[in-house]
Design an enzyme around this catalytic site. Structure first.
Site, PDB file in Angstrom:
ATOM      1  CB  CYS A 106     -25.494  13.551 -13.499  1.00  0.00           C
ATOM      2  SG  CYS A 106     -24.302  12.658 -14.501  1.00  0.00           S
ATOM      3  CE  LYS A 145     -23.840  16.487  -5.916  1.00  0.00           C
ATOM      4  NZ  LYS A 145     -23.288  16.650  -7.113  1.00  0.00           N
TER       5      LYS A 145
END
Length: 323
Positions: A106, A145
Site C-alpha cells: 500500500c 503483496k
C-alpha cells in the site's frame, strides 16, 4: 488460452482470477458479488493489526465472512511482528480463512507514514521477520503483496526473503510505491520475480479487460491474476475475463443493464448481511454508474440520498424518464 487452476497451500481453486484487497471496497457483500461473477479467490479489505488487537469494532467487521465466501483471504497491515502475530492468531481462530495476507504494497501516506504497507520494503530484515513470525505460529498459509522497487535486484531480494521465510504465495503489483497508480504496471519486473521463485506468483496492476488479462498471463508466466480497481463497480469483469480465457471469445452484454443489475444485487447483499450502515453507499453508487449515460446527473441526485433502495429507485426512474 485455458484458465489454469491455482494452488496455494492446501487451497486449490478452479481458476486463477483473484479479487484484490481494497480499503472501503472489498466488504463481504462485494466479495460475494465478485464471486458470483467468477472470482476464484477474494481478499478482505486490509485490516490494521493494531486496531484488531485493540478490538476495534470496525476492524472486526472487515473480517466477516459466510459459507458462500470461500475460499477467502484476510489481509493484515502492520509493522510489528509481535502485533501481526497476535492479530493473525485471532483471525485464524475467529474467521478461519484459507489464507492470511500481509500488506507490503500500500502506497498511501496514512499507511506508509506509520512504517506499514510499501514502507516495509525499505527494511528487508523486517520483511523476513514478519513473514517468518507468522509462518512459525499459524496453521493457515501466509501470503504477501508487494510493489516493485526502483532496482530489480532489490525487488528480487525482497521476493526471495518472503519465500525463504515460508510464504505460500506472493502477489506483485508492477508499480513502485511513489508512482501510486500513475504510469503503467511493469510486467517485465513481475516476470523477473516469477522466474526467481518456486512458490505461486500472482500478477497485479493494469488488468482492466480481456486483452490485458491475457497479455499479463502470457508475458509474465504468472500463476494467477489479481484484479483491483477495474472491479470497482464492475464485478462482471471476472465473468468477461474468465469467458475470454476459456473460449477466446468476448462476451456480448449491455453495460448499462449489467452494472445497474449488479448494483441492485449489491444493495440486497449489504442489507442481507447488515452492512449498509458501515459502507459508503454513495461512493459505491458512483462506481456502479461510472461510464453510463447521464451518470453525472445521476451522481448529483444520489449525493442527497443515504438509503440504497432509494438510490436504486432514483436510478430506475432516471432512465425511465430520460431514455
Amino acid at each position: 488460452m485455458k484458465l489454469n487452476k491455482l494452488k496455494i497451500g492446501k487451497t486449490e481453486t478452479p481458476g486463477n482470477l483473484l479479487l484484490a484487497p481494497m480499503a472501503d471496497v472489498t466488504n463481504l457483500a462485494f466479495r460475494l458479488l465478485c464471486r458470483q461473477n467468477g472470482a476464484d479467490l477474494t481478499y478482505t479489505e486490509m485490516i490494521s493489526a493494531d486496531a484488531l488487537v485493540n478490538e476495534n469494532r470496525k476492524s472486526l467487521l472487515k473480517g466477516l465472512s459466510s459459507p458462500e465466501d470461500r475460499p477467502f483471504g484476510v489481509q493484515l497491515v502492520g509493522s510489528s511482528p509481535e502485533k501481526l502475530r497476535e492479530a493473525a492468531l485471532f483471525i485464524e481462530d475467529e474467521y478461519r480463512p484459507e489464507l492470511i495476507d500481509v500488506n507490503m504494497g500500500c502506497p498511501a501516506q496514512r499507511i506508509t507514514g506509520t512504517g506499514c504497507g510499501s514502507a516495509l520494503l525499505n527494511s528487508p530484515k523486517l520483511v523476513y521477520e514478519i513473514i517468518s513470525e507468522l509462518t512459525d505460529v499459524l496453521k493457515t498459509p501466509v501470503t504477501a503483496k508487494i510493489r516493485i522497487l526502483k532496482r530489480d535486484e532489490k525487488t528480487l531480494e525482497i521476493a526471495r526473503l518472503i519465500e525463504e521465510a515460508g510464504a505460500s504465495a506472493l502477489t506483485v503489483h508492477g508499480r513502485r510505491a511513489e508512482q501510486m497508480y500513475s504510469g503503467s504496471s511493469d510486467l517485465r519486473a513481475i516476470r523477473a520475480v516469477k522466474q526467481e521463485l518456486s512458490i505461486p506468483v500472482i500478477a497485479n496492476g493494469d488488468v482492466r479487460d480481456e486483452e490485458s488479462a491475457e497479455a499479463a498471463l502470457d508475458f509474465t508466466g504468472c500463476d494467477g491474476l489479481m484484479i483491483g480497481r477495474a472491479a470497482m463497480g464492475n464485478p462482471f469483469i471476472f465473468k468477461r475475463i474468465r469467458h475470454y480465457l476459456e473460449t477466446g471469445e468476448r462476451l456480448e452484454f449491455d453495460r448499462q443493464v449489467r452494472q445497474l443489475k449488479d448494483f441492485e444485487n449489491y444493495i440486497a447483499l449489504l442489507e442481507e448481511y447488515d452492512l449498509s450502515t458501515s459502507t459508503n453507499l454513495r461512493m459505491h453508487a458512483h462506481w456502479f454508474t461510472k461510464g453510463l449515460r447521464g451518470s453525472r446527473q445521476i451522481r448529483e441526485k444520489i449525493n442527497n440520498l443515504k438509503d440504497g433502495k432509494a438510490m436504486i429507485e432514483l436510478i430506475k426512474d432516471f432512465y425511465k424518464e430520460k431514455y
